[in-house]
Design a protein around this motif. Structure first.
Motif, PDB file in Angstrom:
ATOM      1  N   ARG A 185      -4.579  -3.558   7.874  1.00 42.92           N
ATOM      2  CA  ARG A 185      -3.818  -2.783   6.887  1.00 42.92           C
ATOM      3  C   ARG A 185      -4.017  -1.273   7.036  1.00 42.92           C
ATOM      4  N   VAL A 213       1.844  -6.227   8.478  1.00 40.66           N
ATOM      5  CA  VAL A 213       1.446  -5.752   7.154  1.00 40.66           C
ATOM      6  C   VAL A 213       1.820  -4.283   7.045  1.00 40.66           C
ATOM      7  N   TYR A 250      -0.103 -10.275   1.630  1.00 39.18           N
ATOM      8  CA  TYR A 250       0.287  -9.043   2.321  1.00 39.18           C
ATOM      9  C   TYR A 250       1.396  -9.247   3.363  1.00 39.18           C
ATOM     10  N   ASP A 321      -0.239  -5.441  -4.741  1.00 42.68           N
ATOM     11  CA  ASP A 321      -1.014  -5.124  -3.535  1.00 42.68           C
ATOM     12  C   ASP A 321      -0.425  -3.926  -2.801  1.00 42.68           C
ATOM     13  N   SER A 322       0.896  -3.953  -2.634  1.00 39.82           N
ATOM     14  CA  SER A 322       1.560  -2.913  -1.839  1.00 39.82           C
ATOM     15  C   SER A 322       1.512  -1.563  -2.534  1.00 39.82           C
TER      16      SER A 322
END
Length: 338
Positions: A185, A213, A250, A321-322
Motif C-alpha cells: 500500500r 491496491v 483493499y 480504508d481508502s
C-alpha cells in the motif's frame, strides 16, 4: 482485469454472446464529464478458450463495452500483455485497432513503434504525450523472452524517449508505469527513484498500476537539480478498477485520478485541481453462483440503501480504508466532490 468468473457471468445463454456493458454503465456519466479518459488494459483478446488468471484472454465484447463507456485511450504495457505470446499481443492490437482505440506501450513492429511512440493526444489546443512502460512480462509462464516491442522500465530507454519527446512538440508529458511490489500500500524506494528520474527528464505527471491496491498521490512543486522548480503530479498506484478480487480487503476497488491541464496566457504548464474518485466493484450473486459486476462511483452510491448486508459492509470497509489511507498520506490531492 477480467477473471474467469467475470467472463462466465457475462455470457447470455439466450443470445449466445457476452455482454460486459453492465460493468461500466454506472461509470459512463462520470467518463462523459472529461475530455480524455485513459485506462490500463490488463487482459488480452487472444481468442477462445477464454480464461482469467494466470493467462488472461477475454472476449472482444469487453473491448466493445470499454469503448462504448467513453474510453478511447489504453495503456497496454504490463506483465500480462504477452500471456499468449506474440500471437495474443498481435490479436489484441488488431481488435483495438478495429474499434479505433489508441493504445500505447506495446506495438506491432518497429514501424508501428516509430509512428505511435509516444501516444500523442491533441485536445483543446494542447498536445499531451503519454509514455507507457512495464517492469516486465510473465516470462516464468513460458512467454516469449525477447519482447522487442513492449516498453520496459529502463532508465536508458526512458531517458532517450523523454529527450526525443521534444520532436513531437508536446505541452505535457504523462508517464504511465506498471511497477511496484504486489499488494503493498506504500510506494517503494525504487518507484520513488524512477518517478523522480522521469520528472527530472521532462515528465510532468507519473501514474502507476500493478500491485492492485491504492498507493499515495502527490501534487507539489518539484525542485530540479538545475535549481528550477515545476508543478508535478505523482499517483504511485490507482488500485483495481474492475476485477474479481472480491472480499480481499483493499482489493475490491480503486481510484481514478482526474486533473486539468492549461497553458493559457503562459508558457508554463499548469496542473489544475488534481482529485481522486473512489470506485468499487459491486458483485451480487444473481444465479447459480454467478455474479453481476458493476463498477460504482463511490460518491454516488455510498448512501444507496439498495446495497445491503455483506455488500454494504464490504463497501463501507473499502470507503473507510481508502479515505483514511489517502487522507493520511496524500499531498494536495483530495477526493472529488459530487
Amino acid at each position: 482485469m477480467k477473471h474467469e468468473l467475470q467472463i462466465k457471468s457475462t455470457f447470455c445463454k439466450e443470445k449466445l454472446v457476452y455482454d460486459f456493458s453492465s460493468q461500466f454503465e454506472k461509470m459512463k456519466p462520470v467518463f462523459d464529464t472529461f475530455d480524455i479518459v485513459i485506462g490500463n488494459l490488463e487482459v488480452t483478446f487472444s481468442g477462445e478458450p477464454y480464461s482469467g488468471y494466470p493467462d488472461f484472454s477475454s472476449p472482444v465484447e469487453l473491448a466493445v463495452a470499454i469503448k462504448e463507456s467513453g474510453n478511447d485511450y489504453l495503456c497496454f504495457a504490463n506483465n500480462h500483455s504477452f500471456d499468449f505470446g506474440y500471437y495474443g499481443m498481435y490479436r489484441t492490437l488488431r481488435v483495438l485497432d478495429s474499434l479505433n482505440f489508441v493504445p500505447t506501450g506495446v506495438y506491432f513492429d518497429a514501424e508501428d513503434k516509430a509512428k505511435n511512440h509516444p501516444m500523442v493526444i491533441n485536445k483543446n489546443e494542447l498536445r499531451v504525450a503519454v509514455f507507457n512502460y512495464t517492469y516486465g512480462i510473465n516470462e516464468e509462464h513460458g512467454r516469449i523472452e525477447n519482447v522487442e516491442f513492449s516498453n520496459r522500465i529502463d532508465k536508458g530507454l526512458i531517458l532517450n524517449d523523454l529527450i526525443n519527446s521534444k520532436s513531437v512538440s508536446c505541452d505535457a508529458i504523462i508517464v504511465y508505469m506498471h511497477w511496484g511490489e504486489e499488494y503493498e500500500r506504500y510506494q517503494s524506494e525504487e518507484q520513488t527513484d524512477i518517478a523522480n528520474f522521469c520528472i527530472e527528464k521532462r515528465a510532468d505527471i507519473v501514474i502507476g498500476s500493478h500491485p492492485h491496491v491504492i498507493q499515495p498521490m502527490f501534487f507539489y512543486n518539484y525542485k530540479m537539480k538545475s535549481g528550477d522548480s515545476k508543478e508535478v503530479l505523482v499517483a504511485y498506484l490507482l488500485g483495481n478498477f474492475v476485477s474479481n478480487y472480491g472480499n480481499w480487503q483493499y482489493f475490491d476497488g480503486g481510484a481514478m485520478l482526474s486533473f486539468k491541464l492549461s497553458k493559457k496566457d503562459s508558457e508554463t504548464l499548469k496542473i489544475i485541481a488534481p482529485e481522486y474518485h473512489l470506485v468499487w466493484v459491486y458483485r451480487p450473486v444473481v444465479v447459480d453462483g454467478l455474479r453481476r459486476y458493476s463498477v460504482l462511483p463511490v460518491k454516488d452510491f455510498e448512501d444507496d440503501n439498495t446495497i445491503a448486508g455483506e455488500h454494504r459492509w464490504l463497501l463501507n470497509c473499502f470507503i473507510n480504508d481508502s479515505r483514511e489511507h489517502l487522507k493520511s498520506n496524500n499531498v494536495n490531492v483530495f477526493e472529488a466532490k459530487k
